[in-house]
Every structure is written in structure tokens, then in C-alpha cells.
Design an enzyme around this catalytic site. Structure first.
Site, PDB file in Angstrom:
ATOM      1  N   THR A 191       0.846  -1.191   0.000  1.00  0.00           N
ATOM      2  CA  THR A 191       0.000   0.000   0.000  1.00  0.00           C
ATOM      3  C   THR A 191       0.880   1.239   0.000  1.00  0.00           C
ATOM      4  O   THR A 191       1.854   1.299   0.748  1.00  0.00           O
ATOM      5  CB  THR A 191      -0.860   0.012   1.282  1.00  0.00           C
ATOM      6  N   ARG A 219     -14.565  -6.851   1.550  1.00  0.00           N
ATOM      7  CA  ARG A 219     -13.654  -6.525   2.659  1.00  0.00           C
ATOM      8  C   ARG A 219     -12.987  -5.164   2.421  1.00  0.00           C
ATOM      9  O   ARG A 219     -12.525  -4.851   1.326  1.00  0.00           O
ATOM     10  CB  ARG A 219     -12.594  -7.613   2.800  1.00  0.00           C
ATOM     11  N   VAL A 220     -12.950  -4.360   3.453  1.00  0.00           N
ATOM     12  CA  VAL A 220     -12.264  -3.076   3.396  1.00  0.00           C
ATOM     13  C   VAL A 220     -11.275  -3.033   4.549  1.00  0.00           C
ATOM     14  O   VAL A 220     -11.622  -3.402   5.675  1.00  0.00           O
ATOM     15  CB  VAL A 220     -13.268  -1.908   3.501  1.00  0.00           C
ATOM     16  N   GLY A 221     -10.076  -2.600   4.283  1.00  0.00           N
ATOM     17  CA  GLY A 221      -9.066  -2.525   5.337  1.00  0.00           C
ATOM     18  C   GLY A 221      -8.964  -1.139   5.934  1.00  0.00           C
ATOM     19  O   GLY A 221      -9.941  -0.385   5.982  1.00  0.00           O
ATOM     20  N   ASP A 222      -7.774  -0.794   6.366  1.00  0.00           N
ATOM     21  CA  ASP A 222      -7.558   0.500   7.018  1.00  0.00           C
ATOM     22  C   ASP A 222      -7.341   1.642   6.025  1.00  0.00           C
ATOM     23  O   ASP A 222      -7.589   2.804   6.339  1.00  0.00           O
ATOM     24  CB  ASP A 222      -6.311   0.417   7.899  1.00  0.00           C
ATOM     25  N   THR A 242       0.762   0.911   6.446  1.00  0.00           N
ATOM     26  CA  THR A 242       0.690  -0.209   5.528  1.00  0.00           C
ATOM     27  C   THR A 242       0.705  -1.479   6.382  1.00  0.00           C
ATOM     28  O   THR A 242       1.161  -1.456   7.519  1.00  0.00           O
ATOM     29  CB  THR A 242       1.869  -0.194   4.524  1.00  0.00           C
ATOM     30  N   GLY A 243       0.179  -2.550   5.836  1.00  0.00           N
ATOM     31  CA  GLY A 243       0.146  -3.795   6.604  1.00  0.00           C
ATOM     32  C   GLY A 243      -1.272  -4.279   6.824  1.00  0.00           C
ATOM     33  O   GLY A 243      -2.194  -3.836   6.135  1.00  0.00           O
ATOM     34  N   VAL A 244      -1.442  -5.169   7.756  1.00  0.00           N
ATOM     35  CA  VAL A 244      -2.741  -5.809   7.956  1.00  0.00           C
ATOM     36  C   VAL A 244      -3.751  -4.801   8.505  1.00  0.00           C
ATOM     37  O   VAL A 244      -3.715  -4.409   9.670  1.00  0.00           O
ATOM     38  CB  VAL A 244      -2.606  -7.020   8.903  1.00  0.00           C
ATOM     39  N   GLY A 245      -4.643  -4.392   7.631  1.00  0.00           N
ATOM     40  CA  GLY A 245      -5.528  -3.277   7.934  1.00  0.00           C
ATOM     41  C   GLY A 245      -6.417  -3.490   9.139  1.00  0.00           C
ATOM     42  O   GLY A 245      -6.710  -2.542   9.877  1.00  0.00           O
TER      43      GLY A 245
HETATM   44  N1  ASP Z   1      -3.300  -1.955   4.630  1.00  0.00           N
HETATM   45  C1  ASP Z   1      -3.789  -2.653   3.473  1.00  0.00           C
HETATM   46  C2  ASP Z   1      -5.095  -3.316   3.800  1.00  0.00           C
HETATM   47  O1  ASP Z   1      -5.227  -3.851   4.877  1.00  0.00           O
HETATM   48  C3  ASP Z   1      -2.887  -3.667   2.906  1.00  0.00           C
HETATM   49  C4  ASP Z   1      -1.437  -3.479   3.053  1.00  0.00           C
HETATM   50  O2  ASP Z   1      -0.931  -2.387   3.248  1.00  0.00           O
HETATM   51  O3  ASP Z   1      -0.738  -4.465   2.981  1.00  0.00           O
HETATM   52  O4  ASP Z   1      -5.948  -3.360   2.950  1.00  0.00           O
END
Ligand code: ASP
Length: 331
Positions: A191, A219-222, A242-245
Site C-alpha cells: 500500500t 472486505r475493506v481494510g484500514d 501499511t500492513g494488515v488493515g
Molecule cells: N493496509 C492494506 C489493507 O489492509 C494492505 C497493506 O498495506 O498491505 O488493505
């Protein structure tokens, strides 16, 4: 280098300084400041973004050094990644959800606290520009799914097939087992979140993604959630993730980091605290990646992550630098 290999070789990440000739006249209004303790220099204009998106940060810098404002800089900057078919986590070429649909999330925030976002939008390449239109042309902050897509067409955006052959083939391969287990630290964390301060000292931010690969439909993340994937307060600074939203949403990570800076923490210390809040909620399971970056009003920057491998770009008159982030865990 392919992101997957890059992350596997994360210990080999080194800071790289690319010398950049700058036109002094275009930076006439640039301001240099020294922090309160007189030790760390701060500078603006400046742009910072997640990962080694050097073309995106260079584009944003072009806007800033020519005297452009930070909102245009972050939009133009992240659009580079949205258009890059080789980036499989942003815009065109993004990996699809488990049904084979590429759905995009993006948000943008300006110096006045105005913001706009699109969630799970299909068929439009530049989700960040649609998010900006939501901010500027509607009374709303967020548009989702079909409504966002319809709005984009009304604003003149073209229908684009976002699924590239490469992402399609990988998805078809994934479908053979359909294991909903992304290899979290090495698979899908590109991201782009970007923050910029322009010559007037005004801060804006943008964040755009295709989200987790093979996510559930809807699904919607952060990333498109103001306060989670991105937050800007022009008096204080900005942060993006960035990462697991899901984990970033649970702690409203970017808002938290800006508030920690308001309380006096440096961008670096605030990012570290942001990651530690997430760790505290996941004491027994830390096999996922989160990376935060932040900037304060003076142009000081910081970044922190859970696992080694995350880097972030900064571009100012000091140069164009890929900064390896410190991490909570060490390999
Ligand atoms: N943050 C993003 C999400 O969770 C994905 C990512 O940055 O890896 O959708």
C-alpha cells in the site's frame, strides 16, 4: 527488485542516497528549521511515503519543488503507483479478491481537515483522484462500491479493466487450494501512503491500495479509513500505514500517532508507540506486518514496523532517501 524477494532479503536493505540536483530558485520559499533541542534539522518542502516507491516520491517532489501544494503533490505521487501494472497491490494490476474482482480503497486529506475516500471500488484506475472528488464535489466523506464507481463515471473517469493477466493467473493458481492465508510478511504489503509538506508548511496525505490479496468480497481494510490508514492535522503532522488493515483499524493507528505527536512525541517515537499498541492487542500472535510512517509540522519524519523489511522514502532538498525502518521484532 520484486517485493517478495526484497522482503526476504530485508536484512540486506541499506539506506541509499541518490543525489538530486535542485533548482535553488524554485525552492526560494523553502524553510529550514531546527528542532527545539537544536539537534535534528528539519526541512520543508518534503514528501514521505511507505515502501521504496521512488518514482512516486520523485513525482510528488517535482510538484513540491515547483512550488505546488501538498494536496496536488500527494495525489500526483500516488497516482504513479496506481498506474503501474507491475505493482500488484495498488490500482491497475492489483491482486483481486477471492472472486477475481480487483477492488480499490483510497483516501485523501488536506490541510483544512477535509477528506474523501472510496471503498471497494471497481473498474477505475485512479481511486485517489475519485477520493479527492468525493472530498471536493460531494457533501460526503466516503463512497463505497457501485456508488463510488457510478460517481467516478459522472466525474468523467473512464472504465478500466484492473485485472492484469499476471494477477489473473496468480489468482487462478491460488483458487486451486483457496487457502485464505496470505503469507503476511512477504506477500501483500505495498500500500502506498504518502504525506507531504509544501513550501507554505501545509500538510496533506493520501493512501491507496487494492487491499489484501484474495480477501473476501466487500472486505475493506484500514487504507481508506480516515484515522486508521491516514490522518493529517495541519497543526501537528500526519501519519499513514501499511500492513494488515484490520489491526490498524482496531487501534485507529494513524490518528493515534498524530495525537501522540500532539502530546510532544517525535514522529519516530509516535510510530513506535503506535506499533506497540497493536502488539499489546496481539500478545500471542505477531506473525503479521504493520508499518507506520509519520511527519510533524517541522518536517521531521519517522517510521516503525513489526517485522524487519519495511522501508520508507523521504524526498526533500536533503536528498532522496530509502530509509530502512526500525522494527519491533528482529529476525
Ligand atoms: N493496509 C492494506 C489493507 O489492509 C494492505 C497493506 O498495506 O498491505 O488493505
Amino acid at each position: 527488485m520484486e517485493r517478495r524477494k526484497f522482503l526476504k532479503n530485508s536484512t540486506a536493505v541499506t539506506a541509499s542516497l541518490i543525489s538530486v540536483p535542485l533548482m535553488a530558485s524554485s525552492l526560494e520559499n523553502a524553510k529550514r528549521e531546527t528542532s527545539n533541542n537544536g539537534e535534528s534539522k528539519a526541512v520543508r518542502p518534503i514528501v514521505i511515503c511507505t515502501w521504496d516507491f521512488h518514482k512516486a516520491s520523485a513525482k510528488a517532489w517535482d510538484v513540491l519543488k515547483d512550488g505546488g501544494n501538498s494536496l496536488d503533490a500527494v495525489e500526483e505521487g500516488v497516482k504513479i503507483e496506481e498506474a503501474d501494472v507491475d505493482n500488484q497491490t495498488v490500482g491497475v494490476g492489483g491482486r483481486p479478491d477471492r472472486d477475481g474482482n480487483v477492488t480499490l480503497d483510497a483516501c485523501i486529506m488536506d490541510k483544512n481537515g477535509n477528506c474523501g475516500a472510496v471503498l471497494a471500488m471497481q473498474n477505475i484506475a485512479h481511486s485517489i483522484s475519485v477520493a479527492r472528488k468525493v472530498m471536493e464535489r460531494t457533501p460526503h466523506v466516503m463512497l463505497a462500491g457501485k456508488g463510488a464507481e457510478q460517481f467516478a463515471y459522472e466525474m468523467g473517469f473512464e472504465k478500466t479493466d484492473l485485472l492484469t493477466e499476471k494477477s489473473k493467473q496468480e489468482w487462478l493458481e491460488w483458487k486451486k487450494t483457496s487457502k485464505y492465508e496470505p503469507i503476511i510478511n512477504i506477500e501483500n504489503h505495498d500500500t502506498i501512503g504518502m504525506l507531504a509538506i509544501d513550501k507554505d508548511g501545509d500538510i496533506s496525505g493520501a493512501c491507496t491500495t487494492s487491499g489484501m490479496a484474495y480477501k473476501m468480497a466487500g472486505r475493506v481494510g484500514d487504507s481508506p479509513i480516515i484515522g486508521a490508514g491516514l490522518f493529517v492535522d495541519n497543526e501537528i503532522g500526519g501519519a499513514t500505514a501499511t500492513g494488515v488493515g484490520e489491526e490498524v483499524v482496531r487501534t485507529v493507528g494513524s490518528f493515534l500517532i498524530v495525537e501522540l505527536m500532539r502530546q510532544g512525541k517525535s514522529p519516530q517515537a509516535a510510530c513506535e508507540e503506535g506499533v506497540k499498541r497493536i502488539i499489546a492487542k496481539n500478545k500471542d500472535k505477531q506473525d503479521f506486518q504493520i508499518g507506520f510512517i509519520a511527519i510533524n509540522k517541522k518536517g521531521e519524519t519517522g517510521g516503525y514496523c513489526i517485522h524487519p523489511g519495511f522501508t520508507y522514502r523521504t524526498y526533500s532538498e536533503e536528498g532522496h532517501v530509502n530509509n530502512p525502518s526500525e522494527s519491533y521484532l528482529h529476525s
